[in-house]
Write a protein that holds these residues in place. Structure first.
Motif, PDB file in Angstrom:
ATOM      1  N   ARG A  59      39.416  40.596  56.643  1.00  0.00           N
ATOM      2  CA  ARG A  59      40.396  40.480  57.292  1.00  0.00           C
ATOM      3  C   ARG A  59      40.016  38.910  58.107  1.00  0.00           C
TER       4      ARG A  59
ATOM      5  N   VAL B  17      39.680  36.685  54.297  1.00  0.00           N
ATOM      6  CA  VAL B  17      40.802  36.348  53.135  1.00  0.00           C
ATOM      7  C   VAL B  17      41.979  37.186  54.168  1.00  0.00           C
TER       8      VAL B  17
ATOM      9  N   THR C 120      45.166  37.261  54.487  1.00  0.00           N
ATOM     10  CA  THR C 120      46.395  37.467  52.969  1.00  0.00           C
ATOM     11  C   THR C 120      45.903  38.788  52.817  1.00  0.00           C
ATOM     12  N   VAL C 121      45.152  39.887  53.140  1.00  0.00           N
ATOM     13  CA  VAL C 121      44.369  41.145  52.401  1.00  0.00           C
ATOM     14  C   VAL C 121      45.469  42.120  53.277  1.00  0.00           C
ATOM     15  N   THR C 122      45.904  42.978  51.828  1.00  0.00           N
ATOM     16  CA  THR C 122      46.145  44.707  52.451  1.00  0.00           C
ATOM     17  C   THR C 122      45.733  45.069  51.783  1.00  0.00           C
TER      18      THR C 122
ATOM     19  N   SER D  81      42.804  38.553  42.691  1.00  0.00           N
ATOM     20  CA  SER D  81      44.374  37.298  42.836  1.00  0.00           C
ATOM     21  C   SER D  81      44.697  36.916  41.960  1.00  0.00           C
TER      22      SER D  81
ATOM     23  N   TYR E   8      45.463  39.804  46.772  1.00  0.00           N
ATOM     24  CA  TYR E   8      45.335  39.396  48.082  1.00  0.00           C
ATOM     25  C   TYR E   8      46.494  37.782  47.233  1.00  0.00           C
TER      26      TYR E   8
ATOM     27  N   ASP F  49      46.738  33.852  46.905  1.00  0.00           N
ATOM     28  CA  ASP F  49      45.750  32.552  47.202  1.00  0.00           C
ATOM     29  C   ASP F  49      46.485  31.400  46.836  1.00  0.00           C
TER      30      ASP F  49
ATOM     31  N   ALA G 102      40.995  31.059  50.518  1.00  0.00           N
ATOM     32  CA  ALA G 102      40.175  32.716  50.268  1.00  0.00           C
ATOM     33  C   ALA G 102      38.384  32.611  50.371  1.00  0.00           C
TER      34      ALA G 102
END
Length: 588
Positions: free
Chosen positions: A329, A332, A334-336, A348, A387, A389, A394
């Protein structure tokens, strides 16, 4: 080789620094020298006129004046050179922020010493000759204090074209038509800055006289009327007292513009800065020391799969990152969907996917530990972590595989990998992290994507030089004001004494003196702030950056201008003494 080919500051950047320092230091210095040449000018010129009236020839008066000025200038030059040599020895050992040099680098050459020893007295001789010209040509007018000639409106001429160029660039920036070509701007912009600076100096007495006349006609206050009438009759006094500080505020605006442009060059848009360090030959203790460097807020390891360099054809390589979910995290945000201790593909839609990273494909990774080598077989997982980008921020590529640190065999580490450190992208933090990495291992190679370390060092040096220039300009400007205020007090002693004998109270005379200095100075400073901010904006428009209007620097300039006015007012109070000396108004 006696010298290295690497330059501390590039010639293009050095040209900007020289031009800025010319405005920050040389303009106040010219004013200071001109004010010093007029120190006690009234008494000296009247004494030279008296020598001329008693029969001394023109040439004799010039010789007397030249002997006084040249001797004082030569003594001052020798003292100044000695002070510089001492300051160079002290400061080079202390150093400045981001800037150090050896004593020999700043030592004065023989040619420089000769130029100073010959040039300064010569300059003083020319200035003294110009000041004594009136006493030589018309001594009776000097002795009888003839009324000065009215000021010519031609003094406004340099200000108008300079403001025209500055206003043109400001309008172009406000309407979105900023110039793309820098060839014409590189000529017009310096010309406009110089014309505006000269125009400020020449227009200040004209503006002061017009304002004094208007205020005197509408004022019912005796101190204010006396002060304004004096400024109307003798507007040159306002020029000597206020010019140095006015030019200092004007030059400070230009220096702010240069610093803003440098910040735009050095500042990254990405919020995170990465540092790539090769781990080949780096021990675990040293790696952990890198991770604990002050300013580092995250880290992870990147490695590539093994491939035979002797094989034919294009090799298939898998890129992997060794990190847990918290580390992922950090690189990156925005990663989930990250789950600890589970392999995953990083995918991505905003990046081109690596076709070699197909689910089910197997890639070997070489590990080492306890003096042994081991091959770690990695099968590309089906599970994917998505994610976005869109901003391209990223630090991983689509198709990279996430490897949990616990998945590696105990006491084994990648044989060839890269340690990636993460920090804020602020220039001060980047410099601090680089210094910390150098403190752990000064020989390690560091890659800083998006940041050129040499450019960052240059910007640090330039900021230090500009900061020193502004300090010197402030010292020179304040010194010019003190000299000019003393000079004005000496010239005003007969008039003050006459008013005291006529019954004027010391409080009234002090109010007159403060108003005489503060009003033209306040008007000049407001004009300098307005014109300086316009010149700064036009400079930023021609610089090609994204920032054209500097609102953050305006409160500092206004506060500095207000402080200058307060200091000038307080400095005017002691110039009116309590004792009346009728000797000052006796007829010679």
């Amino acid at each position: 080789m006696p010298y290295t080919d690497d330059e501390t500051v590039e010639p293009s950047t050095l040209g900007i620094v020289r031009f800025t320092l010319s405005g920050v230091v040389l303009l106040p210095l010219v004013v200071y020298l001109s004010v010093c040449s007029r120190l006690s000018a009234a008494a000296r010129v009247r004494r030279l006129a008296a020598l001329r009236l008693v029969g001394l020839s023109r040439k004799g008066v010039r010789r007397v004046n030249a002997a006084e000025t040249v001797a004082a200038a030569f003594l001052g030059t020798v003292i100044g050179l000695c002070i510089y040599a001492l300051a160079n020895e002290v400061i080079c050992r202390i150093g400045l922020p981001g800037f150090r040099w050896y004593p020999a680098d700043g030592a004065l050459s023989l040619s420089t010493v000769l130029i100073c020893l010959l040039g300064c007295p010569a300059l003083a001789w020319f200035a003294g000759a110009a000041g004594a010209r009136k006493a030589i040509s018309n001594p009776l007018a000097v002795r009888r204090t003839a009324v000065e000639k009215p000021l010519s409106k031609w003094g406004l001429l340099p200000l108008l074209p300079g403001l025209g160029i500055v206003a043109g660039y400001c309008v172009a920036g406000a309407t979105g038509h900023e110039p793309k070509s820098t060839s014409l701007s590189s000529i017009l912009m310096p010309l406009a800055i110089v014309l505006v600076g000269i125009g400020l100096v020449l227009s200040l007495p004209i503006i002061s006289r017009s304002l004094a006349r208007a205020v005197a006609l509408g004022s019912r206050s005796l101190p204010l009327s006396l002060a304004m009438r004096r400024n109307e009759v003798e507007p040159g006094g306002a020029l000597r007292v206020a010019t140095g500080l006015v030019l200092l505020v004007y030059a400070a605006s230009l220096a702010q513009g240069v610093l803003i442009e440098l910040d735009q060059v050095s500042k990254r848009n990405a919020p995170v800065q990465s540092y790539n360090l090769p781990l080949r030959g780096v021990s675990d203790e040293k790696r952990r020391a890198f991770e604990r460097v002050s300013g580092v807020k995250g880290h992870f390891i990147k490695m590539d799969s093994y491939w035979d360099h002797d094989s034919e054809g294009w090799p298939k390589i898998l890129h992997a990152v060794i990190a847990d979910c918290d580390q992922l995290r950090n690189m990156v945000p925005t990663v989930t969907g990250c789950v600890e201790r589970r392999f995953a593909r990083l995918v991505s839609d905003d990046q081109i996917y690596d076709e070699d990273s197909r689910p089910g494909a197997v890639f070997p990774f070489l590990l080492q530990g306890d003096g042994k080598e081991r091959c770690f077989q990695l099968r590309v997982p089906e599970r994917a972590l998505k994610y976005p980008d869109k901003a391209g921020e990223a630090l991983v590529d689509s198709g990279d595989v996430l490897i949990p640190p616990s998945a590696l065999p105990k006491s084994f580490r990648p044989k060839s990998a890269t340690l990636v450190l993460l920090s804020s992208s602020a220039p001060d933090v980047v410099r601090s992290v680089l210094d910390g990495i150098g403190g752990v291992d000064p020989t390690i190679e560091v890659e800083t994507p998006g940041v050129v370390v040499t450019a960052l060092q240059q910007i640090t040096v330039v900021k230090t030089i500009l900061g020193m220039g502004m300090v010197l300009g402030l010292i020179i400007g304040v010194a010019a004001y003190l000299v000019a205020a003393t000079d004005r007090a000496v010239e005003r002693r007969p008039q003050v004494t006459a008013l005291s004998l006529l019954g004027a109270r010391p409080r009234t005379l002090r109010a007159v003196q403060v108003a005489q200095v503060v009003l033209p100075l306040a008007v000049g400073l407001m004009l300098a702030v307005a014109v300086g901010k316009a010149a700064e904006s036009s400079y930023l428009v021609t610089g090609g950056g994204e920032i054209f209007w500097d609102g953050a620097g305006l409160p500092l300039l206004l506060a500095s201008a207000a402080g200058v006015v307060v200091v000038a007012a307080l400095g005017s109070l002691p110039l009116i003494g309590r004792r009346i000396d009728p000797e000052l108004i006796r007829r010679d």
